[in-house]
Scaffold this active site. Structure first.
Site, mmCIF file in Angstrom:
data_model
loop_
_atom_site.group_PDB
_atom_site.id
_atom_site.type_symbol
_atom_site.label_atom_id
_atom_site.label_comp_id
_atom_site.label_asym_id
_atom_site.label_seq_id
_atom_site.Cartn_x
_atom_site.Cartn_y
_atom_site.Cartn_z
ATOM 1 C CB CYS A 114 -0.882 -0.280 1.450
ATOM 2 S SG CYS A 114 -2.748 0.960 0.969
ATOM 3 C CD GLU B 102 0.019 -5.555 5.266
ATOM 4 O OE1 GLU B 102 -0.790 -4.695 5.603
ATOM 5 O OE2 GLU B 102 0.306 -6.403 4.071
ATOM 6 C CG HIS C 10 -3.301 -3.974 3.603
ATOM 7 N ND1 HIS C 10 -2.133 -3.154 3.921
ATOM 8 C CD2 HIS C 10 -3.734 -3.015 2.376
ATOM 9 C CE1 HIS C 10 -2.070 -1.825 4.004
ATOM 10 N NE2 HIS C 10 -3.238 -1.578 3.274
#
Length: 227
Positions: A86, A196, A194
Site C-alpha cells: 500500500c 499482512e 494487504h
C-alpha cells in the site's frame, strides 16, 4: 530470519506487519524508526501501509526523499527481499525502486474490503508457496491505488514476468489489472492489497501468510545452499 519493519511518521500498518513476521511466522522482527534504522542488520525489509507524512504532495513522495531510501537502494542492489504494501508500494514507486506511478482510484473514493487476486507469477521469492494462477483473497484499503505506467513500461513488465498479482475484478482502474509487481531482479515487491492483514482465519482469511512463508523459504534455501 530477521525482518525490519520500517516506521515512518504516519505509518499505521506497522504493527500488522510486525505481527505477521513475528507471531504468525515465528521469525525475528523489529519495528525500526526511519531515522534510526540500520538496515544492514536485517535479512528482509518490510515497508508498511499508512499515510506517511500525511500523504502530502503525493502518496509516498516525502517519505521517498528520506535518508533511509539510500539504505533501501543499497539493500535492494544486494538482493535483500524488500516488500512494500500500500503506502509502502507508493514509496517504492516514488523512490524509483519500481516503475510506474499511483493515481486516485477510478471512483475517487477510499475503498476498504477483500478483493480476489490472481497469482500471475509463482516463481518469485514472494510467491513460491502459491500455485500458478491461484486465486487468493486479500483486503485492500486505499484511495490512491490506481497503478499506472506507459505502454513501453507495461510491455517490459509483461515480457520480464514482473507482474506478480492481478485483480480478478479490478476495483481501482489499475492498468492491466495490476495489483503487484517486482523489480527486474525479483527481490523488490510492491503491492496494494494487504497480505499482512490476511495471515489468520480469525482476520477473515489467511491467504497472505503464504507470501511471508515464501520469503522465509527462499531465505532458508539460499542460506543452506551457501552454507
Amino acid at each position: 530470519m530477521k525482518f525490519a519493519v520500517v516506521v515512518f511518521p504516519g505509518s499505521n500498518c506497522d504493527r500488522d506487519m510486525y505481527h505477521a513476521a513475528k507471531d504468525s511466522l515465528g521469525e525475528e522482527a523489529d519495528l525500526v524508526w526511519y531515522q534510526d534504522a540500520n538496515l544492514e542488520d536485517y535479512d528482509a525489509i518490510l515497508l508498511p501501509g499508512g499515510f506517511s507524512y500525511g500523504d502530502y504532495l503525493r502518496t509516498g513522495a516525502i517519505a521517498s526523499t528520506s535518508a533511509i531510501v539510500n539504505q533501501l537502494k543499497q539493500q535492494a542492489a544486494k538482493g535483500v527481499p524488500i516488500l512494500g504494501v500500500c503506502n509502502g508500494f507508493q514509496i517504492l514507486l516514488e523512490a524509483g525502486l519500481l516503475p510506474g506511478a499511483m493515481l486516485r482510484n477510478k471512483n475517487l473514493k477510499f475503498m476498504c474490503h477483500f478483493e480476489d487476486l490472481v497469482v500471475q507469477n509463482n516463481e518469485s521469492m514472494f510467491t513460491s508457496a502459491y500455485t500458478q494462477a491461484e486465486t487468493i483473497a486479500l483486503p485492500i484499503a486505499h484511495g490512491e491505488g490506481n497503478y499506472y505506467c506507459d505502454e513501453a513500461t507495461l510491455a517490459q513488465l509483461q515480457s520480464n514476468n514482473q507482474i506478480v498479482f492481478t485483480y480478478a475484478n479490478n476495483p481501482n482502474g489499475s492498468v492491466s489489472d495490476i495489483a503487484g509487481i517486482v523489480n527486474e531482479a525479483g527481490n523488490v515487491l510492491g503491492m496494494m492489497p494487504h497480505p499482512e492483514r490476511a495471515v489468520e482465519a480469525l482476520l477473515g482469511g489467511d491467504d497472505g501468510l503464504k507470501l511471508f512463508k515464501s520469503v522465509v523459504n527462499h531465505w532458508r534455501e539460499t542460506h543452506v545452499a551457501s552454507a
